[in-house]
Write an enzyme that holds these catalytic residues in place. Structure first.
Site, PDB file in Angstrom:
ATOM      1  N   HIS A 272       0.742  -1.030  -0.168  1.00  0.00           N
ATOM      2  CA  HIS A 272      -0.107  -0.015  -0.113  1.00  0.00           C
ATOM      3  C   HIS A 272       1.010   1.193  -0.016  1.00  0.00           C
ATOM      4  O   HIS A 272       2.032   1.272   0.617  1.00  0.00           O
ATOM      5  CB  HIS A 272      -0.755  -0.087   1.336  1.00  0.00           C
ATOM      6  CG  HIS A 272      -1.992   1.073   1.120  1.00  0.00           C
ATOM      7  ND1 HIS A 272      -1.882   2.301   1.325  1.00  0.00           N
ATOM      8  CD2 HIS A 272      -3.277   0.676   0.557  1.00  0.00           C
ATOM      9  CE1 HIS A 272      -3.004   2.739   0.968  1.00  0.00           C
ATOM     10  NE2 HIS A 272      -4.331   1.888   0.588  1.00  0.00           N
ATOM     11  N   ASP A 329      -8.020  -5.187  -0.559  1.00  0.00           N
ATOM     12  CA  ASP A 329      -8.518  -6.073  -1.560  1.00  0.00           C
ATOM     13  C   ASP A 329      -8.203  -7.242  -1.686  1.00  0.00           C
ATOM     14  O   ASP A 329      -8.737  -8.124  -2.328  1.00  0.00           O
ATOM     15  CB  ASP A 329      -7.666  -5.305  -3.169  1.00  0.00           C
ATOM     16  CG  ASP A 329      -8.393  -3.952  -3.499  1.00  0.00           C
ATOM     17  OD1 ASP A 329      -7.477  -2.964  -3.394  1.00  0.00           O
ATOM     18  OD2 ASP A 329      -9.501  -3.716  -3.464  1.00  0.00           O
TER      19      ASP A 329
END
Ligand code: SDX
Length: 393
Positions: A272, A329
């Site tokens: 991320h 996700d």
């Protein structure tokens, strides 16, 4: 304490901004919407309450929430001519491209949503879009599946109605009447609702800063979200897990590929830009995935592969050194798949969840009367040089 940051005077045109909507601490794995923790909101609020919180700054009282629901229901219709646009797409069209196009096309049927300078005009455009997007989401899925289109049942709640429109078929009660599935989807939408200045949100803000209408600004955000490095990752995660399963479940082979610099393969659903710790949303979604699969009695080998991959990655020095943890996700697609949502629709579900955040950020930018976005650059090209005629090139 507020997550105040200092901005130099040039922030107006560097692409960064001041915002009071979402605070996240990537090191500590903290995420708050208007000061409320994501953990509490996912547990105690529903999606439209959180949408109201993000957009208008505080949790609604009963009267405010009832009015919000009623105004959204009033606009839970889409002009039949939009179906002609949908019909023009081939069945092979990716749902994100369809959704972005239809969302942009809504402007033509709602011209009053374009020039919105007053708070009242903004509010009207906002409830229109929140009312119409679930219909476009369900139509996009049913187009893909070759099923007839429906408008749903406005006596139902927002998420129940979405499920009814998506799955209207003989056994639709499996979805619309199952509290575990409704709660799981509500939670997923809340967890995706905003995430400060990510790629698609920045796209919405900069598009809206030219005073292009709300619907087209959101359509631009949908397009940005489509990319596999951003919202498209939830589809890419499932395709990766399927590939690992088809390859005998050899997670070590794929861990090695992810670390091989000569191999473009990345472990989708890991890493991320901001979180250098566990994405707090991933923790909640992983728990919800267990509950949904347990409730549906689904034994999904894909979930076992995902858990095996996560365990290996969390113990792998390469991943530990680079602070690569599962992100939002990684597990969401497992729930969508258990609910029978086609994998190409996963990012569309992300877009519906992110809608309130995009709207809140657009509204904040407009109410702050921010100037048109105009990021500057560091020029690294040629210095001045004289023109050369073609015979000298
Ligand atoms: C979302 O911004 C947001 O808030 C986004 C989002 C939201 O809510 O809006 O949270 C939603 O987009 C989540 C992210 C979904 N994307 C993926 O899961 C795709 C896989 N992840 C990677 O592509 C990557 O981690 C990114 C794009 C998410 C972040 O990229 P960064 O921070 O720019 O990381 P990087 O490219 O600088 O990589 C740092 C190092 C590199 O190795 P070195 O060059 O230092 O040796 O980590 C490696 C990278 O090669 N790396 C990975 C990896 N992610 C980074 N290696 C293997 N697998 C990965 N997934």
């Amino acid at each position: 304490t507020k997550g105040l940051i200092t901005l130099d005077s040039g922030y107006k045109n560097t692409g960064s901004c001041k915002s009071a909507i979402t605070f996240l601490d990537g090191e500590k794995g903290i995420l708050r919407y208007r000061g409320y923790s994501i953990e509490e909101l996912a547990e105690k609020a529903d999606f439209l309450e959180v949408a109201y919180l993000l957009i208008f700054g505080d949790l609604p009282n009963q009267e405010q929430l009832d009015k919000f629901h009623a105004d959204i229901k009033k606009h839970s219709v889409v002009d039949d001519d939009v179906k002609k646009i949908l019909d023009a797409f081939p069945k092979s069209a990716h749902p994100m491209g369809v959704l972005s196009s239809l969302t942009s096309a809504l402007t033509a049927f709602n011209p009053e949503s374009v020039n919105v300078d007053s708070e009242e005009d903004m509010y009207n455009a906002i409830v229109r879009l929140i009312g119409k997007l679930p219909i476009l989401v369900s139509w996009t899925m049913r187009k893909k599946m070759g099923l007839p289109l429906y408008y749903g049942d406005s006596s139902l709640g927002y998420v129940e109605n979405l499920l009814k429109m998506m799955f209207k078929q003989p056994n639709e009660e499996v979805y619309t009447q199952n509290p575990i599935l409704i709660d799981a989807l509500d939670k997923l939408l809340i967890l995706h609702a905003d995430h400060e200045q990510n790629c698609s949100t920045s796209t919405v803000r900069i598009t809206g800063s030219s005073h292009a209408g709300l619907f087209v600004s959101i359509a631009a955000g949908i397009s940005a979200l489509w990319g596999p490095l951003h919202g498209g990752a939830n589809q890419a995660v499932l395709e990766m897990l399927e590939a690992i399963k088809a390859d005998g479940g050899d997670t070590k082979k794929y861990m090695a590929k992810a670390k091989d610099k000569s191999d473009p393969f990345r472990l989708m659903g890991f890493g991320h830009r901001v979180y250098k710790n566990f994405d707090p949303r991933a923790r909640i979604i992983k728990k919800a995935a267990d509950e949904v699969l347990g409730d549906l009695g689904v034994e999904d080998p894909i979930l076992d592969i995902a858990k095996g991959l996560e365990k290996e990655a969390l113990e792998d020095q390469y991943f530990v050194d680079r602070k690569l943890y599962p992100n939002v996700d990684f597990y969401s697609g497992i729930i969508y798949r258990a609910m029978g949502i086609p994998v190409e629709m996963f990012t569309v579900m992300f877009a519906l969840g992110r809608l309130p955040g995009w709207i809140a950020q657009w509204r904040e930018m407009r109410l702050n009367k921010e100037p048109i976005g105009r990021p500057r650059q560091l020029y690294v090209g040629e210095t001045e040089r004289a023109f050369k005629s073609i015979d000298k090139r």
